[in-house]
Design an enzyme around this catalytic site. Sequence first.
Site, PDB file in Angstrom:
ATOM      1  N   GLU A 278       0.885  -1.176   0.000  1.00 14.88           N
ATOM      2  CA  GLU A 278       0.000   0.000   0.000  1.00 14.88           C
ATOM      3  C   GLU A 278       0.912   1.213   0.000  1.00 14.88           C
ATOM      4  OE1 GLU A 278      -3.336  -0.076   0.138  1.00 14.88           O
ATOM      5  OE2 GLU A 278      -3.488  -2.240   0.379  1.00 14.88           O
ATOM      6  N   CYS A 315      -2.929   8.695   3.575  1.00 16.62           N
ATOM      7  CA  CYS A 315      -2.704   8.100   2.257  1.00 16.62           C
ATOM      8  C   CYS A 315      -3.882   8.356   1.338  1.00 16.62           C
ATOM      9  CB  CYS A 315      -2.470   6.604   2.407  1.00 16.62           C
ATOM     10  SG  CYS A 315      -3.769   5.794   3.337  1.00 16.62           S
TER      11      CYS A 315
HETATM   12  P1  NAP Z   1       8.545   4.804   4.301  1.00 13.64           P
HETATM   13  O1  NAP Z   1       9.641   5.692   4.606  1.00 13.64           O
HETATM   14  O2  NAP Z   1       8.534   4.112   2.994  1.00 13.64           O
HETATM   15  O3  NAP Z   1       8.487   3.734   5.504  1.00 13.64           O
HETATM   16  C1  NAP Z   1       7.479   2.796   5.565  1.00 13.64           C
HETATM   17  C2  NAP Z   1       7.917   1.667   6.481  1.00 13.64           C
HETATM   18  O4  NAP Z   1       8.977   0.948   5.869  1.00 13.64           O
HETATM   19  C3  NAP Z   1       8.466   2.129   7.820  1.00 13.64           C
HETATM   20  O5  NAP Z   1       8.074   1.224   8.812  1.00 13.64           O
HETATM   21  C4  NAP Z   1       9.950   2.077   7.603  1.00 13.64           C
HETATM   22  O6  NAP Z   1      10.673   1.929   8.804  1.00 13.64           O
HETATM   23  C5  NAP Z   1      10.067   0.827   6.779  1.00 13.64           C
HETATM   24  N1  NAP Z   1      11.299   0.702   6.036  1.00 13.64           N
HETATM   25  C6  NAP Z   1      12.000   1.662   5.409  1.00 13.64           C
HETATM   26  N2  NAP Z   1      13.084   1.125   4.812  1.00 13.64           N
HETATM   27  C7  NAP Z   1      13.059  -0.194   5.086  1.00 13.64           C
HETATM   28  C8  NAP Z   1      13.917  -1.297   4.768  1.00 13.64           C
HETATM   29  N3  NAP Z   1      15.000  -1.124   4.034  1.00 13.64           N
HETATM   30  N4  NAP Z   1      13.588  -2.502   5.236  1.00 13.64           N
HETATM   31  C9  NAP Z   1      12.473  -2.703   5.977  1.00 13.64           C
HETATM   32  N5  NAP Z   1      11.639  -1.709   6.319  1.00 13.64           N
HETATM   33  C10 NAP Z   1      11.925  -0.468   5.864  1.00 13.64           C
HETATM   34  O7  NAP Z   1       7.131   5.541   4.404  1.00 13.64           O
HETATM   35  P2  NAP Z   1       6.622   6.513   5.537  1.00 13.64           P
HETATM   36  O8  NAP Z   1       7.358   7.782   5.394  1.00 13.64           O
HETATM   37  O9  NAP Z   1       6.608   5.846   6.856  1.00 13.64           O
HETATM   38  O10 NAP Z   1       5.107   6.708   5.115  1.00 13.64           O
HETATM   39  C11 NAP Z   1       4.648   7.697   4.221  1.00 13.64           C
HETATM   40  C12 NAP Z   1       4.154   7.076   2.957  1.00 13.64           C
HETATM   41  O11 NAP Z   1       3.274   6.008   3.242  1.00 13.64           O
HETATM   42  C13 NAP Z   1       3.356   8.029   2.095  1.00 13.64           C
HETATM   43  O12 NAP Z   1       3.848   7.977   0.806  1.00 13.64           O
HETATM   44  C14 NAP Z   1       1.939   7.483   2.146  1.00 13.64           C
HETATM   45  O13 NAP Z   1       1.179   7.697   0.989  1.00 13.64           O
HETATM   46  C15 NAP Z   1       2.162   6.049   2.372  1.00 13.64           C
HETATM   47  N6  NAP Z   1       1.009   5.461   3.038  1.00 13.64           N
HETATM   48  C16 NAP Z   1       0.195   4.655   2.321  1.00 13.64           C
HETATM   49  C17 NAP Z   1      -0.907   4.084   2.936  1.00 13.64           C
HETATM   50  C18 NAP Z   1      -1.848   3.184   2.179  1.00 13.64           C
HETATM   51  O14 NAP Z   1      -2.667   2.527   2.805  1.00 13.64           O
HETATM   52  N7  NAP Z   1      -1.766   3.134   0.878  1.00 13.64           N
HETATM   53  C19 NAP Z   1      -1.166   4.332   4.290  1.00 13.64           C
HETATM   54  C20 NAP Z   1      -0.311   5.161   4.983  1.00 13.64           C
HETATM   55  C21 NAP Z   1       0.789   5.724   4.341  1.00 13.64           C
HETATM   56  P3  NAP Z   1      11.485   3.170   9.446  1.00 13.64           P
HETATM   57  O15 NAP Z   1      10.475   4.202   9.786  1.00 13.64           O
HETATM   58  O16 NAP Z   1      12.113   2.566  10.620  1.00 13.64           O
HETATM   59  O17 NAP Z   1      12.443   3.627   8.413  1.00 13.64           O
END
Ligand code: NAP
Length: 703
Positions: A278, A315
């Site tokens: 997602e 999101c």
């Molecule tokens: P993100 O930076 O991509 O992180 C998402 C998750 O992935 C976090 O738990 C992060 O952990 C983890 N992660 C990052 N690098 C990783 C790796 N190499 N290995 C394993 N895990 C890893 O996204 P975010 O900034 O938290 O969220 C914002 C984005 O989420 C926005 O673009 C939004 O649209 C999207 N979103 C989508 C939905 C949906 O349902 N479609 C819902 C909510 C948000 P760390 O924080 O520890 O780095």
Amino acid sequence: MLDLDTTNSIEPSSTTHIPHRENIPSLASFVYGTWHHATQDFREVYHAITGEPIYRVSSHGIDMAKAVNYAKQHGAELANWTFHQRANALKQIAQALLERKEEFYALATATGATRKDAWVDIEGGIQTLFAYSSLVRRELNDEKIITEDAWIPLSKHGSFGAKHILSAKAGVAVHINAFNFPIWGMLEKIAPTLLAGVPCIVKPATDGAQLTQAVVHAILDIQLLPQGALQLICGQTYDLFEQLSAQDCVTFTGSADTGQKLRQHPHLNRHSIPFSMEADSVNSAILSPEANETTIELFVREVFREITSKAGQKCTAIRRAFVPENLLDTVQSQLINKLKKVVVGDPARSDTTMGALASLKQKQDVTHKVQLLAQEAEIVFGGNPDFKFNAEFPERGAFFPPTLLRCTTPDQASIIHQTEAFGPVCTLMPYQSIEQLAHLVARGEGSLVASIVKNCDENIETLVQKIAPWHGRLHILDEESAKESTGHGSPLPHLVHGGPGRAGGGEELGGIRAVKHYMQRTAIQGSPNSLTQVTHAWTAGASVREDRVHPFKKDFDELVIGERLLTARRTVTESDLVNFACLSGDHFYAHTDKIAAANSFFGERVAHGYFIVSAAAGLFVDAAEGPVIANYGMDNLRFVEPVKIGDSIQVELTCKQKTPKPQKDPTQPAHGVVVWDIKVKNQHQELVATYDILTLVARAANH
Ligand code: NAP
């Protein structure tokens, strides 16, 4: 309660008390039945309002293989519970979390959320648990597997056929969540997983992880789940993926960049480990052509709410707002008038109406994305760093002004359609025709949701047909639905959440569908007896046993699946048709008009279908007082062949399935639901009607 490094622990409710930098507590993970405190590799998390460090996160030292094995060895006990046992546990967990909600609200202030924003995360998340618990108790039998079909015949004489079943995967679900909904994001995923009978490992985003951890702590405190059913990794995943195998799965919510990277993990590919994603979504809102004053007002209200609620960090938030060309100026000025009244600042101040972004990193990211968008659009409100924020030290917090852009040439634009600024940011665009509009919406390359705001009497099928394939959800808003609409931005437990393409291609929620994501569908071929044994539901063609005692004289516990009553016959007469027509008032020509019936499909008068059902009850019911409490309903009714005057009907009543019910009211007798398979046949042994009836039957005194 937070589980922090004991040497530097802080009280859970004292999040506004900021420790000295050298004294920052660390957030523990919960793995293999114990709290793990890391000693190195920390990442600091900062208060969204004051900018001060509040805790450190690291999962260094966790033995990921041990965590995965622990889930499979101990958490897999969940698969031995029935659906209703799992659902009851979930309900109790939800009740316990609700009682502790103020602890979570106190922590949420550090993420920049207003109380209203936090409500969605905290109480919205808890309500999702309640909703899933009740869905499962209502829609699934109290079994360990789901049976999908009645019987798929595969042979001439009925001795070989099939059903599809779904059984809990013998693995663990790893849920990686985004920072914006640290509680809802976890609960909406673990609810269907645990209900499916599968243990989970949750990895929250580092920002906001203290909220996830507090909820996990509260869940563990009530000790309802088997050991290993829920583990928490605060920090990095390190070699977690390498420990997974074919029965496991990964769900990811976050940015497309991270998602794409993780999805391509060679170990996941090699072992066909499902990865559900997602991600970013450039969602749309559409104001319909010919919009009137009320429609414009509804549209402006919806776009405004999506810009400001949770400071746009949803999101599902509206990123692109499409407006008929002649209404662009009107909509822009109405939106700006509302945005001017927004007070951005510290949620602790009572006059603040919009909180901060979750972190300074987010602020940087949103600032950068707005700069990108500004290459194709004019900033008509906000965007500027000199915006006045309502906080003691505005420069320290992750504040960002509500920002509106206007792009007058959306056909030529590309950044606008591809860039999600994850903050209070939206771009207004004009359109001239439905064709062009559908094309522009599709340039988002797949989104979670779009809203169509229309006048009540408008025809919108064409637009829906064109844009539905690009979305997981469409929200049609008009004066009629606005009274009770749950809004553009709210994913609901009963509806699918997810979207194609850019939105990740995943699917979550959607009622029982979500539970099935964690189960394996298997076609089971065999004889009716084998399938009865496997599914605990009598299958047509399986053995039956008859008894001299009428089944309605037996209590729930005495009844045996496959127990059959073959009734006496009844010959249907002309008087039956006339009497039933008078009694019911149903004088339909096929039952009462000899001439019209002769010209009809049937060639002569036929009995009312409902008469057959009533006459069947007359044949199989045992009238005397007994353990059967009530008729609870009827399913799958089909009238297969007509019954004509002079035909003789006979009923086969077979005990098909039994489901004990929890005794909610001790003054009422304990009981269960018995499903009876009913087959009504004529004198030629042809099936004329088939259905299931459901009865409430009292349990034995010593059950
Ligand atoms: P993100 O930076 O991509 O992180 C998402 C998750 O992935 C976090 O738990 C992060 O952990 C983890 N992660 C990052 N690098 C990783 C790796 N190499 N290995 C394993 N895990 C890893 O996204 P975010 O900034 O938290 O969220 C914002 C984005 O989420 C926005 O673009 C939004 O649209 C999207 N979103 C989508 C939905 C949906 O349902 N479609 C819902 C909510 C948000 P760390 O924080 O520890 O780095």
